[in-house]
Structure formats: C-alpha cells, structure tokens
Write a protein that holds these residues in place. Structure first.
Motif, PDB file in Angstrom:
ATOM      1  N   PHE A   1       0.878  -1.169   0.000  1.00 14.07           N
ATOM      2  CA  PHE A   1       0.000   0.000   0.000  1.00 14.07           C
ATOM      3  C   PHE A   1       0.917   1.221   0.000  1.00 14.07           C
ATOM      4  O   PHE A   1       1.547   1.542   0.995  1.00 14.07           O
TER       5      PHE A   1
ATOM      6  N   THR B   1       1.422   5.243  -0.475  1.00 18.11           N
ATOM      7  CA  THR B   1       0.793   6.558  -0.517  1.00 18.11           C
ATOM      8  C   THR B   1       1.759   7.547  -1.166  1.00 18.11           C
ATOM      9  O   THR B   1       2.980   7.386  -1.075  1.00 18.11           O
TER      10      THR B   1
ATOM     11  N   GLN C   1     -11.302   4.782   5.301  1.00 12.26           N
ATOM     12  CA  GLN C   1      -9.903   4.359   5.392  1.00 12.26           C
ATOM     13  C   GLN C   1      -9.805   2.969   6.009  1.00 12.26           C
ATOM     14  O   GLN C   1      -9.049   2.107   5.526  1.00 12.26           O
TER      15      GLN C   1
ATOM     16  N   ARG D   1      -8.430  -0.257   3.930  1.00 14.84           N
ATOM     17  CA  ARG D   1      -7.240  -0.961   4.412  1.00 14.84           C
ATOM     18  C   ARG D   1      -7.560  -2.440   4.669  1.00 14.84           C
ATOM     19  O   ARG D   1      -6.804  -3.332   4.283  1.00 14.84           O
TER      20      ARG D   1
ATOM     21  N   CYS E   1      -8.159  -4.322   1.283  1.00 20.44           N
ATOM     22  CA  CYS E   1      -6.940  -4.534   0.493  1.00 20.44           C
ATOM     23  C   CYS E   1      -6.048  -5.605   1.117  1.00 20.44           C
ATOM     24  O   CYS E   1      -5.393  -6.361   0.404  1.00 20.44           O
TER      25      CYS E   1
ATOM     26  N   PHE F   1      -1.962   5.304  -3.741  1.00 20.76           N
ATOM     27  CA  PHE F   1      -2.982   6.174  -3.159  1.00 20.76           C
ATOM     28  C   PHE F   1      -2.434   7.596  -3.051  1.00 20.76           C
ATOM     29  O   PHE F   1      -1.542   7.874  -2.245  1.00 20.76           O
TER      30      PHE F   1
ATOM     31  N   THR G   1      -2.767  11.472  -1.989  1.00 18.81           N
ATOM     32  CA  THR G   1      -3.491  12.251  -0.995  1.00 18.81           C
ATOM     33  C   THR G   1      -2.734  13.529  -0.684  1.00 18.81           C
ATOM     34  O   THR G   1      -1.515  13.601  -0.838  1.00 18.81           O
TER      35      THR G   1
ATOM     36  N   GLU H   1      -3.535  10.866   6.616  1.00 15.43           N
ATOM     37  CA  GLU H   1      -4.053   9.755   5.818  1.00 15.43           C
ATOM     38  C   GLU H   1      -2.916   8.962   5.185  1.00 15.43           C
ATOM     39  O   GLU H   1      -2.954   7.727   5.140  1.00 15.43           O
TER      40      GLU H   1
ATOM     41  N   LEU I   1      -2.526   4.944   6.256  1.00 17.50           N
ATOM     42  CA  LEU I   1      -2.800   3.886   5.287  1.00 17.50           C
ATOM     43  C   LEU I   1      -1.554   3.215   4.733  1.00 17.50           C
ATOM     44  O   LEU I   1      -1.580   2.030   4.410  1.00 17.50           O
TER      45      LEU I   1
ATOM     46  N   LEU J   1      -6.612   1.829  12.974  1.00 18.38           N
ATOM     47  CA  LEU J   1      -6.627   3.224  12.550  1.00 18.38           C
ATOM     48  C   LEU J   1      -7.344   4.127  13.536  1.00 18.38           C
ATOM     49  O   LEU J   1      -7.087   5.336  13.587  1.00 18.38           O
TER      50      LEU J   1
END
Length: 243
Positions: A16, A18, A155, A159, A162, A171, A173, A178, A182, A210
């Motif tokens: 994952f 970001t 979120q 998460r 996935c 991702f 952002t 965030e 994530l 989270l």
C-alpha cells in the motif's frame, strides 16, 4: 510542461503506497501513466515486468469524484464494468451480490445513488472498482470530500479490504495523516517537476488499528517527518521562509 522527472520507483505486490507532494507536482500524472492513459515522454512504466502499452487492464482507477451514474441503481452501477466485459448475466448478478455485501451496502442494491449518503456512495464506487478484480488499485484522493468521521471509516474499510484481497494500492493524498495511517511506504515528491524527495517506510504493523493511531509514537514521528519534508515547498508556494 514537465510534470515529473527522474522518478525511479518499484512497488511490490500487495504493498500500500501513498503519494504526497505539493499541488501540481505530478502525483496524478504517475497514476495516469500507470493506468496507461498516456505514455511518458521519457522513460517507461513496467507492470509485472512488461512495459505498459495502451490501457492497463490489470488496474482499477478511483478519483475524488465517484462518477456514479445517477440513472442507474446501486447494483447496476457496480455491474457496469462487468457488462462492458460482456460477462454472463448470472455471473454478473452473483458478483454484484458479493460486492454489495463486501462493502457494507446490503439492502441498498435497489436504491438510486441520489438516495445514498456520501459514505455509501464511496462504498458503491469502491465496489465498482473491485468488480472485475483488478490486481492494483489506483486511487486519486478518493476520500478528500468526506468529513473526518466518514473519511476514517472509509480508510478502515479500504485498508481491511486490500489486506484481505491482497491488492496493491497507489494512493494519492494531500492529507499527511491519511498518508501515514494507510501506507506501508510513503513517496514524498518535490514541487514541479516532481522528483522523489524521499521514500518513507511507515513503521506501523500491517494490522494497525486506525482508530487508535493518533496517540501512537511511530505514527506521530512519521507525520512529523513528512511535514518536515514538505515544509520547504509549502513555504515556497506561500512566499515565506521555511519553518
């Protein structure tokens, strides 16, 4: 206009990732090139070791706007990608039913999108994204328009989904919190032309809660570090000295 320059990034299956950076630094450009919407003017994009040529059929793309079709009900919106692929009707019906349950929209399949809350619309868009089971999800500020509570709920759901489905995620952002909450890693880009300033490994467990991160020391340290990396460009945009 040169949007990005010298990007060298390798992403593993199931990661994952970001992506953060100043406005106009090429974050969306990276997603578009990965999706095969356009080819880079220099260099190349490889997916599974093979150059991306034309639309990348192994990725799904979700933007800030949900792009749901208002004349279609929830189940028909989710079914759209499968209809385009000309899947059998019985297969489409089974898949749509699975996805409605998966994203928490049970009982709303026969509703028009105008009858849904903001969070439910995002769940519908997420279900449509997952419909044809893409390996990788490209997400461009998908939760940016939601309030804080809805954003956190989405979120958490994203998460969990996935991790459960072993999806790879890129991702984008503007929200530093965030990005840390994530990401397994966070790619920090400079101002345009966007170059990789640093790739930050997020020192948090994959099964992170989270809802309880805000007091976590590793979370606080990571957000502080990302802010320090972005501060020079933010100050430059405002014409101020770096904090």
């Amino acid at each position: 206009m040169v949007a990005t320059r010298g990007i060298d990034l390798e992403i593993a299956r199931g990661e994952f990732i970001t992506i953060v950076g100043p406005s106009g630094c090429g974050k969306s450009t990276l997603l578009n090139a990965t999706a095969g919407i356009f080819a880079p003017t220099e260099g190349r994009v490889l997916y599974g070791g093979v150059p991306v040529a034309g639309y990348n059929q192994r990725v799904g793309y979700m933007t800030q706007s949900d792009h749901l079709l208002p004349w279609r009900k929830v189940d028909a919106n989710i079914a759209l990608p499968l209809e385009i692929q000309r899947r059998p009707k019985a297969e489409i019906a089974r898949r749509v039913e699975e996805l409605i349950e998966l994203v928490g929209l049970t009982g709303f399949g026969n509703s028009y999108v105008s009858q849904l809350s903001g969070g439910m619309r995002k769940r519908c868009a997420l279900a449509r994204l997952l419909a044809y089971d893409p390996d990788t999800l490209l997400m461009d500020e998908p939760f940016g328009a939601l309030d804080a509570q809805l954003r956190l709920a989405m979120q958490v759901q994203l998460r969990n989904l996935c991790t459960r489905l072993n999806k790879t995620v890129l991702f984008v952002t503007h929200d530093i919190d965030e990005a840390v909450a994530l990401g397994d890693r966070c790619v920090v880009l400079t101002g345009r032309p966007g170059m990789v300033r640093e790739i930050v490994t997020i020192d948090l467990p994959r099964d992170r809660n989270l809802y309880r991160l805000r007091s976590n020391r590793q979370y606080i340290a990571a957000t502080d570090h990302l802010w320090s990396l972005l501060a020079p460009d933010a100050a430059r945009e405002e014409g101020e000295e770096t904090p």
